[in-house]
Structure formats: C-alpha cells, structure tokens
Design an enzyme around this catalytic site. Structure first.
Site, PDB file in Angstrom:
ATOM      1  N   THR A  22       0.819  -1.209   0.000  1.00  0.00           N
ATOM      2  CA  THR A  22       0.000   0.000   0.000  1.00  0.00           C
ATOM      3  C   THR A  22       0.852   1.258   0.000  1.00  0.00           C
ATOM      4  OG1 THR A  22      -1.828  -1.120   1.051  1.00  0.00           O
ATOM      5  CG2 THR A  22      -1.752   1.234   1.379  1.00  0.00           C
ATOM      6  N   TYR A  72      -7.951   0.747  -3.899  1.00  0.00           N
ATOM      7  CA  TYR A  72      -6.696   1.157  -4.529  1.00  0.00           C
ATOM      8  C   TYR A  72      -5.969  -0.109  -4.947  1.00  0.00           C
ATOM      9  CZ  TYR A  72      -4.588  -0.451  -0.245  1.00  0.00           C
ATOM     10  OH  TYR A  72      -4.210  -1.248   0.800  1.00  0.00           O
ATOM     11  N   ASP A 124       0.336  -6.408   5.204  1.00  0.00           N
ATOM     12  CA  ASP A 124      -0.327  -7.678   5.541  1.00  0.00           C
ATOM     13  C   ASP A 124       0.650  -8.731   6.061  1.00  0.00           C
ATOM     14  OD1 ASP A 124      -2.638  -6.496   4.666  1.00  0.00           O
ATOM     15  OD2 ASP A 124      -2.901  -7.752   2.887  1.00  0.00           O
ATOM     16  N   LYS A 161       0.677  -7.346  12.731  1.00  0.00           N
ATOM     17  CA  LYS A 161      -0.433  -6.463  12.352  1.00  0.00           C
ATOM     18  C   LYS A 161      -1.655  -6.869  13.157  1.00  0.00           C
ATOM     19  CE  LYS A 161      -2.784  -4.679   8.247  1.00  0.00           C
ATOM     20  NZ  LYS A 161      -2.895  -4.667   6.776  1.00  0.00           N
ATOM     21  N   GLU A 213      -0.812 -28.502  29.684  1.00  0.00           N
ATOM     22  CA  GLU A 213      -2.077 -29.241  29.552  1.00  0.00           C
ATOM     23  C   GLU A 213      -1.962 -30.292  28.454  1.00  0.00           C
ATOM     24  OE1 GLU A 213      -6.505 -27.767  29.557  1.00  0.00           O
ATOM     25  OE2 GLU A 213      -5.125 -26.058  29.466  1.00  0.00           O
TER      26      GLU A 213
HETATM   27  N1  ASP Z   1      -2.690  -5.592   1.113  1.00  0.00           N
HETATM   28  C1  ASP Z   1      -1.695  -4.563   1.292  1.00  0.00           C
HETATM   29  C2  ASP Z   1      -0.340  -5.246   1.303  1.00  0.00           C
HETATM   30  O1  ASP Z   1      -0.036  -5.931   2.240  1.00  0.00           O
HETATM   31  C3  ASP Z   1      -1.952  -3.827   2.557  1.00  0.00           C
HETATM   32  C4  ASP Z   1      -0.917  -2.810   2.966  1.00  0.00           C
HETATM   33  O2  ASP Z   1       0.154  -2.712   2.438  1.00  0.00           O
HETATM   34  O3  ASP Z   1      -1.217  -2.061   3.921  1.00  0.00           O
HETATM   35  O4  ASP Z   1       0.396  -5.089   0.382  1.00  0.00           O
END
Ligand code: ASP
Length: 350
Positions: A34, A47, A114, A186, A307
């Site tokens: 992103t 996007y 991600d 994340k 456990e």
């Molecule tokens: N889906 C995107 C990625 O991991 C999300 C991001 O970059 O925030 O490339």
C-alpha cells in the site's frame, strides 16, 4: 564576475558536496504494498497496491535526501498478500550483498503491511549484518488523504541511517514506532496504529526523524543465527491450521497429503488441540511430520508439556511466536534438521 565571487561559489559548492558526502548511505529495496499503492479516490479504500515504483516514492520525499544519500531498487511489486518464499530469498540475498559493501550504512525495505511482520522475521533470521535493516509500510495508499507512507518512509530512513540502530536485529518502523521484527504483528485491518508487539511492546520511537531506543531484543538474530540461505532456492513446505472447538482432523490429512514437512497449529488457549486432532497429530509425528503448537490467542507463550503432553504427541512448542512466525522458523529449521529436540531448542533460541 569578480574573483572573490567565484571563490565564494566554489567554497559553497565544496561545502555542499562534503555535507552530502558525510550523510549516511541508505539503500531502499522496494517490494510493493500500500505504501506504493494508488487509487482513483483520495478518500475511498479502493486502490491497487504496489503500483508506484520506488523512484516515485523517493521523488515525493525530498526531505529524506537531507538525512541520507539514497538509492532505490525495485525487488518486487506485489501486494504483500502475494508475498512468497522466492521473494524472501531474493530479498535476503540482496540485503546480504549490499550490507557487505563498506559504503552502505543501512537498508530500508518498503513492504505491504499484511505480511510485513513475516518478511521481517524471515530477514531477522537470515540476514548476516549488524547494520540497520528497517521495514516500512503504510496503511493508506500514496494517493489517500493523510497518507501515512511518506512519514513512515522518512522515519524508516532516519532509523536506517542511525548508528543507534546497529545490532538490533531487523526493525519495523510504523506510526512513529520501532519494533523488533521478531515481536511485531499487524493487529488491525485498517487502523494506522495496527502494528503492535503484544508480548514486549516497541523497542523505540522515531519522531521528526529522531531515533530513540528504550529496549533491546535478547533472542539471537542476524549474524548470531545458524541459518545460511546463500545456496537455498526454495523453502520446505510448512502449513498452518487454525484450531477451534470441534476442529476437523481431516484438515491435517489434507496438508500431509499435500506433502507438508511441517505443520503449525494455532491451537486454542495454551496451544491446546481438539481430542481427535491430538490423535491424528500423534500419528503424523510418528511418520516424521514436524508439528508445532502455537496459539490463536494473539499473545503469550505456549508452554511445553503443560495441559498438552508434547512428549506423548511428539510435538514442539512455538514459545511466544505467533503461528505465522513459527511457520518461518520451522521452514528454516527444516533446512537443517528433522530432529525435533534440536528444532525445539531453536524455538527457545530465536
Ligand atoms: N494488502 C496490502 C499489502 O499488504 C496492505 C498494505 O500494504 O497495507 O500489500
């Protein structure tokens, strides 16, 4: 022009050149995400990740050239949901090459959020340098209002340019904070404060380009690890299964039939397993599949022989690694051995 005017300009030029010369040299390796994303609307969430090349990101950030001499390389252009082993290996090898050059002071990796924590941990275990390696990303695309990418990149460059970041393992710089790549994950789908280290907190902060550390990582990393990927071209197949009430043991069958050498189970609570799953686990560990118990809770350790009777099941515990990080360590461990005692030791070391 009078001679003293000419000498004044020569002096000015020389001063500028020497200031630039003294700036640390930071290489930016871009992988997409992103942070390099562009959309039609500045307010919508739609996007495409990884659209803008690294030069466009750096040209939009002239301030960064005042704190470091920058060069950029495009290693990949993917949303990090599409991240895979061969990009990890390419990235780690390139970092090792660059870090070996005396003129390189630090490295920044731009990455989608991600799987940023996973790539960070892979690099933490495989790059052989004490020089700073810092991952950055963004939650808002480069064309969004209040995009967080430029500040994250600026802060990441400041961290990579700082001597204070040496010997700290691979770092993740997001939202003014510096995290150890081992610890960070994340935690929120859309919030800019998504990156957290649930077990340990951040290592430090970067604010207005000023880097400050409060903690250090004690687990072995980078030059201290036994993992050498210089001749490795693919990683062993390891899958993750998510635990739940009444979990279906057939899932184990599926991954084993698909030739997984290892399985990480995100068990309930302290990594506990549904009884019919336990039964199947015992059978597959006897056949040589390495099974690691992690937890779906999101924080805390999975403890050995508590456990769940690991000795009886032939299982290993992930300690406090989340399932996706446990998978990475297991992949690297399986490059070296199938001995579960040795692999367990690695989980207590890294
Ligand atoms: N889906 C995107 C990625 O991991 C999300 C991001 O970059 O925030 O490339």
């Amino acid at each position: 022009m009078k001679p003293y005017t000419i000498s004044f300009f020569v002096l000015l030029f020389a001063l500028q050149a020497s200031a630039q010369h003294k700036l640390p040299n930071v290489v930016i390796l871009a992988t997409g995400g992103t942070i390099a994303g562009a959309g039609e609307s500045s307010v919508g969430t739609a996007y495409t990740a990884g659209k803008l090349p690294i030069d466009a990101l750096l040209n939009a950030l002239p301030e960064a050239r005042k704190i470091a001499n920058l060069t950029g390389e495009q290693v990949a252009s993917v949303g990090s949901q599409a991240m895979h082993d061969s990009i990890w290996l390419k990235l780690a090898k390139r970092i090792n090459e660059l870090a070996a050059k005396p003129e390189v002071d630090g490295i920044v990796v731009t990455h989608g959020t991600d799987t940023e924590g996973e790539t960070g941990f892979f690099l933490q275990l495989t790059v052989k340098t004490a020089k700073p390696v810092v991952l950055v990303g963004a939650m808002r695309s480069a064309t969004a209002i209040s995009a967080d990418g430029p500040m994250n990149l600026y802060n990441g460059i400041a961290a990579a340019a700082s001597k204070r970041s040496e010997n700290r393992g691979v770092l993740v710089c997001m939202n003014d904070q510096l995290f150890s790549a081992r610890e960070v994950t994340k935690t929120n789908t859309t919030n800019v404060a998504t990156f957290q280290s649930p077990n340990t907190g951040p290592l430090g902060t970067v604010f207005d380009g000023k880097v400050e550390y409060y903690h250090s990582i004690l687990r072995k990393h980078t030059i201290q690890t036994e993992f050498d990927i210089s001749q490795v071209n693919s990683l062993p197949k390891v899958d993750i299964l998510y635990g739940y009430a009444n979990m279906n043991p057939v899932l184990l069958e599926a991954v084993v039939n698909d030739k997984a050498q290892g399985v990480v189970i995100a068990g309930v609570g302290n990594g506990n397993l549904y009884p019919t799953v336990e039964k199947r686990v015992k059978e597959i560990t006897r056949k040589g599949v390495v099974v690691v118990r992690s937890s779906r809770t999101g924080s805390g350790r999975v403890t050995l022989n508590s456990e769940t009777d690991d000795a009886a099941l032939g299982t290993i515990v992930a300690d406090d690694l989340n399932p996706q990080k446990a998978r990475i360590l297991l992949q690297l461990a399986l490059l070296k051995t199938k001995d579960t005692k040795k692999i367990q030791e690695m989980f207590f070391t890294y």
